[in-house]
Design a protein around this motif. Structure first.
Motif, PDB file in Angstrom:
ATOM      1  N   LYS A 157       0.836  -1.211   0.000  1.00  0.00           N
ATOM      2  CA  LYS A 157       0.000   0.000   0.000  1.00  0.00           C
ATOM      3  C   LYS A 157       0.867   1.257   0.000  1.00  0.00           C
ATOM      4  O   LYS A 157       0.596   2.224  -0.729  1.00  0.00           O
ATOM      5  CB  LYS A 157      -0.918  -0.018   1.217  1.00  0.00           C
ATOM      6  CG  LYS A 157      -1.926   1.117   1.287  1.00  0.00           C
ATOM      7  CD  LYS A 157      -2.805   0.949   2.531  1.00  0.00           C
ATOM      8  CE  LYS A 157      -3.757   2.132   2.697  1.00  0.00           C
ATOM      9  NZ  LYS A 157      -4.574   1.989   3.944  1.00  0.00           N
ATOM     10  N   ALA A 158       1.939   1.234   0.790  1.00  0.00           N
ATOM     11  CA  ALA A 158       2.850   2.382   0.845  1.00  0.00           C
ATOM     12  C   ALA A 158       3.579   2.566  -0.475  1.00  0.00           C
ATOM     13  O   ALA A 158       3.789   3.700  -0.931  1.00  0.00           O
ATOM     14  CB  ALA A 158       3.847   2.199   1.985  1.00  0.00           C
ATOM     15  N   ILE A 159       3.961   1.461  -1.113  1.00  0.00           N
ATOM     16  CA  ILE A 159       4.638   1.558  -2.414  1.00  0.00           C
ATOM     17  C   ILE A 159       3.729   2.234  -3.436  1.00  0.00           C
ATOM     18  O   ILE A 159       4.173   3.094  -4.203  1.00  0.00           O
ATOM     19  CB  ILE A 159       5.074   0.155  -2.896  1.00  0.00           C
ATOM     20  CG1 ILE A 159       6.261  -0.340  -2.057  1.00  0.00           C
ATOM     21  CG2 ILE A 159       5.456   0.182  -4.382  1.00  0.00           C
ATOM     22  CD1 ILE A 159       6.613  -1.788  -2.279  1.00  0.00           C
ATOM     23  N   ARG A 160       2.462   1.867  -3.443  1.00  0.00           N
ATOM     24  CA  ARG A 160       1.513   2.527  -4.350  1.00  0.00           C
ATOM     25  C   ARG A 160       1.424   4.019  -4.055  1.00  0.00           C
ATOM     26  O   ARG A 160       1.433   4.846  -4.968  1.00  0.00           O
ATOM     27  CB  ARG A 160       0.138   1.862  -4.225  1.00  0.00           C
ATOM     28  CG  ARG A 160      -1.002   2.631  -4.918  1.00  0.00           C
ATOM     29  CD  ARG A 160      -0.696   2.957  -6.365  1.00  0.00           C
ATOM     30  NE  ARG A 160      -0.568   1.772  -7.184  1.00  0.00           N
ATOM     31  CZ  ARG A 160      -0.195   1.789  -8.460  1.00  0.00           C
ATOM     32  NH1 ARG A 160       0.122   2.945  -9.048  1.00  0.00           N
ATOM     33  NH2 ARG A 160      -0.103   0.670  -9.143  1.00  0.00           N
ATOM     34  N   HIS A 161       1.386   4.377  -2.774  1.00  0.00           N
ATOM     35  CA  HIS A 161       1.345   5.798  -2.387  1.00  0.00           C
ATOM     36  C   HIS A 161       2.599   6.509  -2.883  1.00  0.00           C
ATOM     37  O   HIS A 161       2.502   7.589  -3.486  1.00  0.00           O
ATOM     38  CB  HIS A 161       1.250   5.913  -0.861  1.00  0.00           C
ATOM     39  CG  HIS A 161       1.460   7.305  -0.357  1.00  0.00           C
ATOM     40  ND1 HIS A 161       0.451   8.264  -0.325  1.00  0.00           N
ATOM     41  CD2 HIS A 161       2.580   7.937   0.122  1.00  0.00           C
ATOM     42  CE1 HIS A 161       0.937   9.401   0.148  1.00  0.00           C
ATOM     43  NE2 HIS A 161       2.220   9.220   0.430  1.00  0.00           N
ATOM     44  N   PHE A 162       3.765   5.923  -2.625  1.00  0.00           N
ATOM     45  CA  PHE A 162       5.016   6.566  -3.051  1.00  0.00           C
ATOM     46  C   PHE A 162       5.075   6.695  -4.571  1.00  0.00           C
ATOM     47  O   PHE A 162       5.561   7.702  -5.098  1.00  0.00           O
ATOM     48  CB  PHE A 162       6.217   5.751  -2.544  1.00  0.00           C
ATOM     49  CG  PHE A 162       6.436   5.817  -1.056  1.00  0.00           C
ATOM     50  CD1 PHE A 162       6.377   7.026  -0.376  1.00  0.00           C
ATOM     51  CD2 PHE A 162       6.706   4.665  -0.334  1.00  0.00           C
ATOM     52  CE1 PHE A 162       6.577   7.090   1.000  1.00  0.00           C
ATOM     53  CE2 PHE A 162       6.912   4.712   1.040  1.00  0.00           C
ATOM     54  CZ  PHE A 162       6.853   5.925   1.705  1.00  0.00           C
ATOM     55  N   LYS A 215       3.369   9.631  -5.792  1.00  0.00           N
ATOM     56  CA  LYS A 215       4.074  10.851  -5.403  1.00  0.00           C
ATOM     57  C   LYS A 215       5.409  11.013  -6.134  1.00  0.00           C
ATOM     58  O   LYS A 215       6.142  11.979  -5.900  1.00  0.00           O
ATOM     59  CB  LYS A 215       4.339  10.856  -3.891  1.00  0.00           C
ATOM     60  CG  LYS A 215       3.085  10.821  -3.026  1.00  0.00           C
ATOM     61  CD  LYS A 215       2.336  12.131  -3.107  1.00  0.00           C
ATOM     62  CE  LYS A 215       1.157  12.144  -2.126  1.00  0.00           C
ATOM     63  NZ  LYS A 215       0.385  13.395  -2.189  1.00  0.00           N
ATOM     64  N   GLY A 216       5.751  10.055  -6.991  1.00  0.00           N
ATOM     65  CA  GLY A 216       7.014  10.130  -7.723  1.00  0.00           C
ATOM     66  C   GLY A 216       8.222   9.731  -6.893  1.00  0.00           C
ATOM     67  O   GLY A 216       9.361  10.050  -7.249  1.00  0.00           O
ATOM     68  N   ILE A 217       7.992   9.032  -5.777  1.00  0.00           N
ATOM     69  CA  ILE A 217       9.079   8.568  -4.914  1.00  0.00           C
ATOM     70  C   ILE A 217       9.419   7.127  -5.286  1.00  0.00           C
ATOM     71  O   ILE A 217       8.540   6.253  -5.311  1.00  0.00           O
ATOM     72  CB  ILE A 217       8.680   8.656  -3.426  1.00  0.00           C
ATOM     73  CG1 ILE A 217       8.476  10.114  -3.029  1.00  0.00           C
ATOM     74  CG2 ILE A 217       9.731   7.991  -2.537  1.00  0.00           C
ATOM     75  CD1 ILE A 217       7.934  10.306  -1.616  1.00  0.00           C
ATOM     76  N   THR A 272      10.057   0.399  -7.868  1.00  0.00           N
ATOM     77  CA  THR A 272      11.181   0.612  -8.782  1.00  0.00           C
ATOM     78  C   THR A 272      12.045  -0.638  -8.843  1.00  0.00           C
ATOM     79  O   THR A 272      12.490  -1.049  -9.916  1.00  0.00           O
ATOM     80  CB  THR A 272      12.035   1.802  -8.308  1.00  0.00           C
ATOM     81  OG1 THR A 272      11.189   2.925  -8.064  1.00  0.00           O
ATOM     82  CG2 THR A 272      13.087   2.167  -9.343  1.00  0.00           C
ATOM     83  N   TYR A 273      12.296  -1.214  -7.676  1.00  0.00           N
ATOM     84  CA  TYR A 273      13.076  -2.448  -7.558  1.00  0.00           C
ATOM     85  C   TYR A 273      12.304  -3.453  -6.712  1.00  0.00           C
ATOM     86  O   TYR A 273      11.529  -3.077  -5.828  1.00  0.00           O
ATOM     87  CB  TYR A 273      14.416  -2.196  -6.849  1.00  0.00           C
ATOM     88  CG  TYR A 273      15.347  -1.242  -7.537  1.00  0.00           C
ATOM     89  CD1 TYR A 273      16.150  -1.655  -8.596  1.00  0.00           C
ATOM     90  CD2 TYR A 273      15.462   0.081  -7.103  1.00  0.00           C
ATOM     91  CE1 TYR A 273      17.035  -0.775  -9.211  1.00  0.00           C
ATOM     92  CE2 TYR A 273      16.335   0.960  -7.716  1.00  0.00           C
ATOM     93  CZ  TYR A 273      17.119   0.534  -8.772  1.00  0.00           C
ATOM     94  OH  TYR A 273      17.986   1.405  -9.382  1.00  0.00           O
ATOM     95  N   VAL A 274      12.557  -4.727  -6.961  1.00  0.00           N
ATOM     96  CA  VAL A 274      12.080  -5.779  -6.077  1.00  0.00           C
ATOM     97  C   VAL A 274      13.295  -6.618  -5.690  1.00  0.00           C
ATOM     98  O   VAL A 274      14.148  -6.912  -6.532  1.00  0.00           O
ATOM     99  CB  VAL A 274      10.992  -6.640  -6.737  1.00  0.00           C
ATOM    100  CG1 VAL A 274      11.523  -7.398  -7.937  1.00  0.00           C
ATOM    101  CG2 VAL A 274      10.375  -7.605  -5.738  1.00  0.00           C
ATOM    102  N   SER A 275      13.389  -6.950  -4.395  1.00  0.00           N
ATOM    103  CA  SER A 275      14.590  -7.620  -3.882  1.00  0.00           C
ATOM    104  C   SER A 275      14.297  -9.039  -3.402  1.00  0.00           C
ATOM    105  O   SER A 275      13.958  -9.251  -2.229  1.00  0.00           O
ATOM    106  CB  SER A 275      15.189  -6.804  -2.730  1.00  0.00           C
ATOM    107  OG  SER A 275      15.713  -5.579  -3.189  1.00  0.00           O
ATOM    108  N   PRO A 276      14.442 -10.043  -4.287  1.00  0.00           N
ATOM    109  CA  PRO A 276      14.377 -11.435  -3.834  1.00  0.00           C
ATOM    110  C   PRO A 276      15.668 -11.792  -3.097  1.00  0.00           C
ATOM    111  O   PRO A 276      16.760 -11.445  -3.544  1.00  0.00           O
ATOM    112  CB  PRO A 276      14.251 -12.223  -5.141  1.00  0.00           C
ATOM    113  CG  PRO A 276      14.855 -11.338  -6.189  1.00  0.00           C
ATOM    114  CD  PRO A 276      14.624  -9.923  -5.743  1.00  0.00           C
ATOM    115  N   PHE A 277      15.534 -12.488  -1.975  1.00  0.00           N
ATOM    116  CA  PHE A 277      16.676 -12.794  -1.109  1.00  0.00           C
ATOM    117  C   PHE A 277      17.228 -14.183  -1.442  1.00  0.00           C
ATOM    118  O   PHE A 277      16.708 -15.194  -0.966  1.00  0.00           O
ATOM    119  CB  PHE A 277      16.258 -12.697   0.359  1.00  0.00           C
ATOM    120  CG  PHE A 277      16.336 -11.303   0.915  1.00  0.00           C
ATOM    121  CD1 PHE A 277      15.892 -10.216   0.187  1.00  0.00           C
ATOM    122  CD2 PHE A 277      16.864 -11.075   2.173  1.00  0.00           C
ATOM    123  CE1 PHE A 277      15.962  -8.929   0.697  1.00  0.00           C
ATOM    124  CE2 PHE A 277      16.945  -9.796   2.704  1.00  0.00           C
ATOM    125  CZ  PHE A 277      16.496  -8.714   1.966  1.00  0.00           C
TER     126      PHE A 277
END
Length: 218
Positions: free
Chosen positions: A96-101, A104-106, A128-133
């Motif tokens: 949800k926060a990623i969608r908000h950012f 906002k162009g963040i 922008t990025y997704v981090s698989p561990f």
């Protein structure tokens, strides 16, 4: 493939940058603590110092796990420097926060990803990025590289612009494997990057060249 250094150590960041191969840096609370960086103001100042060294993206992680807290922290972090990418955990409020950012162009890095489904949600939210561990999956006898390959294939098939940032890289071999399956970025310790330089034939060839030179030139 881009190389990010997974550290908060300024000396290592400078060394990688001087080597000429550094594209960015990823950090997290554990890495900050390892360097003895404590307190919100000190942590923010440390991020600024990293950004002064690095010409690329610097992932700065939020501590909150609720939507409002992540948004509040993320907006503060994003204001520190244009290179900052807000690192958000792959939980419901994080998506949800990623969608908000995104609105906002963040820019964001969705971290702690361990399945294709999580990676799909992150991409749909605009990460922008997704981090698989990779390493943490290997630790539980799963296949971290196979997950990276699945995500790369999924993003290519559906046309997502989210970059696959392979994280929890432990070895030089991990880097090669991520390269082979098409990861956009590998974030790793400096030792793993420097390991790419090492080959016995390079060492023996150089020794032979130098020996022949000294035979001819005294």
């Amino acid at each position: 493939m881009k190389f990010f250094l997974d550290t908060a150590n300024l000396d290592q960041i400078r060394e990688a940058n001087d080597l000429g191969v550094l594209d960015g840096v990823t950090t997290n609370p554990s890495l900050m603590a390892k360097e003895g960086i404590r307190g919100e103001e000190n942590i923010r100042n440390h991020y600024v110092e990293i950004c002064r060294i690095v010409g690329g993206d610097v992932s700065a992680e939020v501590i909150s796990t609720d939507f409002e807290g992540m948004v509040r922290e993320g907006e503060v972090l994003a204001d520190l420097d244009p290179h900052i990418v807000v690192k958000v955990p792959c939980i419901a409020d994080g998506i949800k926060a990623i969608r908000h950012f995104t609105t906002k162009g963040i820019r964001t890095n969705c971290t702690l990803v361990f399945s294709p489904g999580q990676a799909l949600l992150a991409a749909k939210a605009g990460a922008t990025y997704v981090s698989p561990f990779v390493g943490r999956l290997d630790d539980i006898s799963s296949d971290g590289i196979a997950l990276v390959a699945q995500i790369v294939k999924m993003y290519s098939y559906y046309g997502y612009s989210t970059e696959v940032l392979a994280a929890s890289i432990r070895t030089t071999q991990h880097i090669i494997q991520c390269l082979e399956v098409g990861a956009d970025v590998a974030t790793c310790p400096l030792s793993a990057i420097k390991g790419l330089l090492r080959h016995p034939l390079t060492d023996s060839g150089l020794a032979t060249f130098l020996a022949d030179y000294h035979k001819l030139n005294g």
